[in-house]
Design a protein around this motif. Sequence first.
Motif, PDB file in Angstrom:
ATOM      1  N   LEU A 116       0.812  -1.211   0.000  1.00 35.72           N
ATOM      2  CA  LEU A 116       0.000   0.000   0.000  1.00 35.72           C
ATOM      3  C   LEU A 116       0.849   1.266   0.000  1.00 35.72           C
ATOM      4  CD1 LEU A 116      -2.869  -1.002   2.463  1.00 35.72           C
ATOM      5  CD2 LEU A 116      -2.738  -1.276  -0.012  1.00 35.72           C
ATOM      6  N   ALA A 117       1.970   1.230   0.686  1.00 38.08           N
ATOM      7  CA  ALA A 117       2.821   2.416   0.757  1.00 38.08           C
ATOM      8  C   ALA A 117       3.410   2.780  -0.601  1.00 38.08           C
ATOM      9  CB  ALA A 117       3.941   2.201   1.768  1.00 38.08           C
ATOM     10  N   ALA A 118       3.441   1.816  -1.520  1.00 45.08           N
ATOM     11  CA  ALA A 118       4.022   2.054  -2.840  1.00 45.08           C
ATOM     12  C   ALA A 118       3.024   2.630  -3.837  1.00 45.08           C
ATOM     13  CB  ALA A 118       4.599   0.747  -3.390  1.00 45.08           C
ATOM     14  N   ILE A 119       1.754   2.771  -3.441  1.00 48.88           N
ATOM     15  CA  ILE A 119       0.709   3.264  -4.349  1.00 48.88           C
ATOM     16  C   ILE A 119       0.363   4.691  -3.973  1.00 48.88           C
ATOM     17  CG2 ILE A 119      -1.623   2.885  -5.214  1.00 48.88           C
ATOM     18  CD1 ILE A 119      -1.324  -0.067  -4.431  1.00 48.88           C
ATOM     19  N   ASP A 120       0.491   5.601  -4.928  1.00 44.13           N
ATOM     20  CA  ASP A 120       0.259   7.022  -4.652  1.00 44.13           C
ATOM     21  C   ASP A 120      -1.221   7.370  -4.518  1.00 44.13           C
ATOM     22  OD1 ASP A 120       2.954   7.666  -4.615  1.00 44.13           O
ATOM     23  OD2 ASP A 120       3.026   8.048  -6.773  1.00 44.13           O
ATOM     24  N   ASP A 121      -2.043   6.870  -5.427  1.00 49.36           N
ATOM     25  CA  ASP A 121      -3.455   7.248  -5.457  1.00 49.36           C
ATOM     26  C   ASP A 121      -4.223   6.578  -4.321  1.00 49.36           C
ATOM     27  OD1 ASP A 121      -5.739   8.477  -7.258  1.00 49.36           O
ATOM     28  OD2 ASP A 121      -6.402   6.476  -6.654  1.00 49.36           O
ATOM     29  N   LEU A 122      -4.963   7.366  -3.545  1.00 45.22           N
ATOM     30  CA  LEU A 122      -5.661   6.850  -2.371  1.00 45.22           C
ATOM     31  C   LEU A 122      -6.713   5.816  -2.738  1.00 45.22           C
ATOM     32  CD1 LEU A 122      -6.151   6.876   0.665  1.00 45.22           C
ATOM     33  CD2 LEU A 122      -7.648   8.865   0.342  1.00 45.22           C
ATOM     34  N   ASP A 123      -7.500   6.080  -3.776  1.00 40.59           N
ATOM     35  CA  ASP A 123      -8.530   5.120  -4.161  1.00 40.59           C
ATOM     36  C   ASP A 123      -7.930   3.818  -4.663  1.00 40.59           C
ATOM     37  OD1 ASP A 123     -10.972   6.307  -3.508  1.00 40.59           O
ATOM     38  OD2 ASP A 123     -10.912   7.603  -5.258  1.00 40.59           O
ATOM     39  N   LEU A 124      -6.839   3.900  -5.418  1.00 38.80           N
ATOM     40  CA  LEU A 124      -6.165   2.683  -5.856  1.00 38.80           C
ATOM     41  C   LEU A 124      -5.631   1.904  -4.663  1.00 38.80           C
ATOM     42  CD1 LEU A 124      -4.177   3.821  -9.034  1.00 38.80           C
ATOM     43  CD2 LEU A 124      -6.251   2.410  -8.922  1.00 38.80           C
ATOM     44  N   ARG A 125      -5.099   2.635  -3.682  1.00 38.14           N
ATOM     45  CA  ARG A 125      -4.634   1.987  -2.452  1.00 38.14           C
ATOM     46  C   ARG A 125      -5.789   1.258  -1.774  1.00 38.14           C
ATOM     47  NH1 ARG A 125      -2.320   6.392   1.092  1.00 38.14           N
ATOM     48  NH2 ARG A 125      -2.183   7.614  -0.812  1.00 38.14           N
ATOM     49  N   GLY A 126      -6.943   1.921  -1.732  1.00 38.89           N
ATOM     50  CA  GLY A 126      -8.106   1.313  -1.100  1.00 38.89           C
ATOM     51  C   GLY A 126      -8.564   0.056  -1.812  1.00 38.89           C
ATOM     52  N   ARG A 127      -8.615   0.112  -3.135  1.00 38.02           N
ATOM     53  CA  ARG A 127      -9.033  -1.064  -3.911  1.00 38.02           C
ATOM     54  C   ARG A 127      -8.056  -2.216  -3.733  1.00 38.02           C
ATOM     55  NH1 ARG A 127     -13.019  -0.043  -7.677  1.00 38.02           N
ATOM     56  NH2 ARG A 127     -13.514   2.173  -8.041  1.00 38.02           N
ATOM     57  N   ARG A 128      -6.764  -1.893  -3.749  1.00 35.20           N
ATOM     58  CA  ARG A 128      -5.763  -2.957  -3.607  1.00 35.20           C
ATOM     59  C   ARG A 128      -5.782  -3.542  -2.204  1.00 35.20           C
ATOM     60  NH1 ARG A 128      -4.288  -6.965  -4.033  1.00 35.20           N
ATOM     61  NH2 ARG A 128      -2.293  -7.828  -4.706  1.00 35.20           N
ATOM     62  N   ALA A 129      -6.052  -2.716  -1.216  1.00 38.43           N
ATOM     63  CA  ALA A 129      -6.161  -3.219   0.159  1.00 38.43           C
ATOM     64  C   ALA A 129      -7.310  -4.218   0.270  1.00 38.43           C
ATOM     65  CB  ALA A 129      -6.368  -2.060   1.127  1.00 38.43           C
ATOM     66  N   ALA A 130      -8.456  -3.869  -0.319  1.00 41.52           N
ATOM     67  CA  ALA A 130      -9.612  -4.770  -0.286  1.00 41.52           C
ATOM     68  C   ALA A 130      -9.302  -6.081  -0.997  1.00 41.52           C
ATOM     69  CB  ALA A 130     -10.820  -4.083  -0.914  1.00 41.52           C
ATOM     70  N   GLU A 131      -8.634  -5.996  -2.146  1.00 41.05           N
ATOM     71  CA  GLU A 131      -8.255  -7.206  -2.882  1.00 41.05           C
ATOM     72  C   GLU A 131      -7.323  -8.085  -2.048  1.00 41.05           C
ATOM     73  OE1 GLU A 131      -6.480  -5.695  -6.405  1.00 41.05           O
ATOM     74  OE2 GLU A 131      -8.389  -5.095  -7.336  1.00 41.05           O
ATOM     75  N   PHE A 132      -6.363  -7.458  -1.379  1.00 40.41           N
ATOM     76  CA  PHE A 132      -5.411  -8.193  -0.548  1.00 40.41           C
ATOM     77  C   PHE A 132      -6.136  -8.931   0.575  1.00 40.41           C
ATOM     78  CE2 PHE A 132      -2.461  -8.798   2.900  1.00 40.41           C
ATOM     79  CZ  PHE A 132      -1.251  -9.126   2.284  1.00 40.41           C
ATOM     80  N   LEU A 133      -7.069  -8.268   1.223  1.00 35.82           N
ATOM     81  CA  LEU A 133      -7.801  -8.887   2.333  1.00 35.82           C
ATOM     82  C   LEU A 133      -8.645 -10.062   1.861  1.00 35.82           C
ATOM     83  CD1 LEU A 133      -8.930  -5.690   4.290  1.00 35.82           C
ATOM     84  CD2 LEU A 133      -7.019  -7.215   4.813  1.00 35.82           C
ATOM     85  N   GLU A 134      -9.071 -10.035   0.593  1.00 39.99           N
ATOM     86  CA  GLU A 134      -9.818 -11.155   0.025  1.00 39.99           C
ATOM     87  C   GLU A 134      -8.896 -12.314  -0.353  1.00 39.99           C
ATOM     88  OE1 GLU A 134     -13.610 -10.414  -2.340  1.00 39.99           O
ATOM     89  OE2 GLU A 134     -12.402  -8.654  -2.875  1.00 39.99           O
ATOM     90  N   GLU A 135      -7.654 -11.998  -0.698  1.00 36.80           N
ATOM     91  CA  GLU A 135      -6.725 -13.008  -1.201  1.00 36.80           C
ATOM     92  C   GLU A 135      -6.137 -13.889  -0.108  1.00 36.80           C
ATOM     93  OE1 GLU A 135      -3.892 -10.568  -3.154  1.00 36.80           O
ATOM     94  OE2 GLU A 135      -5.196 -10.106  -4.870  1.00 36.80           O
ATOM     95  N   VAL A 136      -6.031 -13.363   1.115  1.00 38.11           N
ATOM     96  CA  VAL A 136      -5.381 -14.117   2.187  1.00 38.11           C
ATOM     97  C   VAL A 136      -6.448 -14.696   3.117  1.00 38.11           C
ATOM     98  CG1 VAL A 136      -3.335 -12.656   2.074  1.00 38.11           C
ATOM     99  CG2 VAL A 136      -5.156 -12.096   3.697  1.00 38.11           C
ATOM    100  N   PRO A 137      -6.109 -15.760   3.877  1.00 39.36           N
ATOM    101  CA  PRO A 137      -7.067 -16.304   4.847  1.00 39.36           C
ATOM    102  C   PRO A 137      -7.506 -15.234   5.843  1.00 39.36           C
ATOM    103  CG  PRO A 137      -5.207 -17.796   4.550  1.00 39.36           C
ATOM    104  CD  PRO A 137      -4.850 -16.529   3.833  1.00 39.36           C
ATOM    105  N   ALA A 138      -8.737 -15.350   6.325  1.00 38.24           N
ATOM    106  CA  ALA A 138      -9.299 -14.323   7.201  1.00 38.24           C
ATOM    107  C   ALA A 138      -8.443 -14.113   8.451  1.00 38.24           C
ATOM    108  CB  ALA A 138     -10.716 -14.702   7.598  1.00 38.24           C
ATOM    109  N   GLU A 139      -7.876 -15.213   8.985  1.00 34.19           N
ATOM    110  CA  GLU A 139      -7.041 -15.084  10.182  1.00 34.19           C
ATOM    111  C   GLU A 139      -5.803 -14.241   9.900  1.00 34.19           C
ATOM    112  OE1 GLU A 139      -8.283 -17.833   8.951  1.00 34.19           O
ATOM    113  OE2 GLU A 139      -9.765 -18.406  10.484  1.00 34.19           O
ATOM    114  N   GLU A 140      -5.197 -14.451   8.725  1.00 33.70           N
ATOM    115  CA  GLU A 140      -4.023 -13.664   8.345  1.00 33.70           C
ATOM    116  C   GLU A 140      -4.411 -12.209   8.090  1.00 33.70           C
ATOM    117  OE1 GLU A 140      -1.320 -14.992   5.356  1.00 33.70           O
ATOM    118  OE2 GLU A 140      -1.594 -17.102   5.864  1.00 33.70           O
ATOM    119  N   ALA A 141      -5.571 -12.014   7.479  1.00 30.37           N
ATOM    120  CA  ALA A 141      -6.028 -10.652   7.200  1.00 30.37           C
ATOM    121  C   ALA A 141      -6.212  -9.865   8.494  1.00 30.37           C
ATOM    122  CB  ALA A 141      -7.330 -10.686   6.412  1.00 30.37           C
TER     123      ALA A 141
END
Length: 251
Positions: A18-43
């Motif tokens: 997330l720190a490598a992404i400048d645009d706030l909305d893109l950061r938000g979308r990528r954060a949501a994608e990341f949380l979906e990609e990993v197991p809930a416990e890891e998230a």
Amino acid sequence: MSRPSTRMTTSERLRRLLAAIDDLDLRGRRAAEFLEEVPAEEAVLALDGLLRSAQRRLDPDAVALQGLLRGVDSYVPRALAERLREVAEETGAHSVEALFTRSEARRSFDHDRESWVDREMRALTLGERKAMARGRNGDLLSRLATDHDPAVVRNLLENPRCTEREALLAASRRPARAVVLQEVFRSRKWGVNRRVRKALAQNPYSPPAMAVQALSLLAAQDLREISGDATLASEVRVQARLLLAQRTGEG
């Protein structure tokens, strides 16, 4: 002699991503994608780790947390949010659980019991008020900051002539509709402003989940003040105490 492990934790991976992404909305979308990609416990562990590290006021962590909060607010599917809340509750990750609280605002907006309205503005059509919110007249912009239609407030906040004064008026308006306060929180420019976030966190008409998210980047003195504000939902006050303890090294 074995070498120490250099494998990154899930929290570190999320932070770097997330720190490598400048645009706030893109950061938000990528954060949501990341949380979906990993197991809930890891998230949940990653969320908890990032919340804690951001309290140390390190710029990369704060930038990552801004994106994470945008993702939680705007892009995380409801089913995933509920799953993360359940796991956070089960594992005692109270700060993470609070991000996804389902509680209602301490106070609710009643259109028929407004203590004060700008009747001249109310007499105008929605289209007229939306157009005026894009205009140059500072007095009108201040009056429109208290409008109860989210589209009007959205236009106002996107107006280059909008100042912190108007943003604070919109964030602190009481009574207020939750959808209007959410427009302020989601504003690209004003949603990251400390004074605006504090006003949202202190507004008893703010949904507790949003108010909790607004707390995460506030200063210690703000958290201390909010933790003792009896007009706010208990989840907001408790979260303020938790973050303050992390900030001061007591938790």
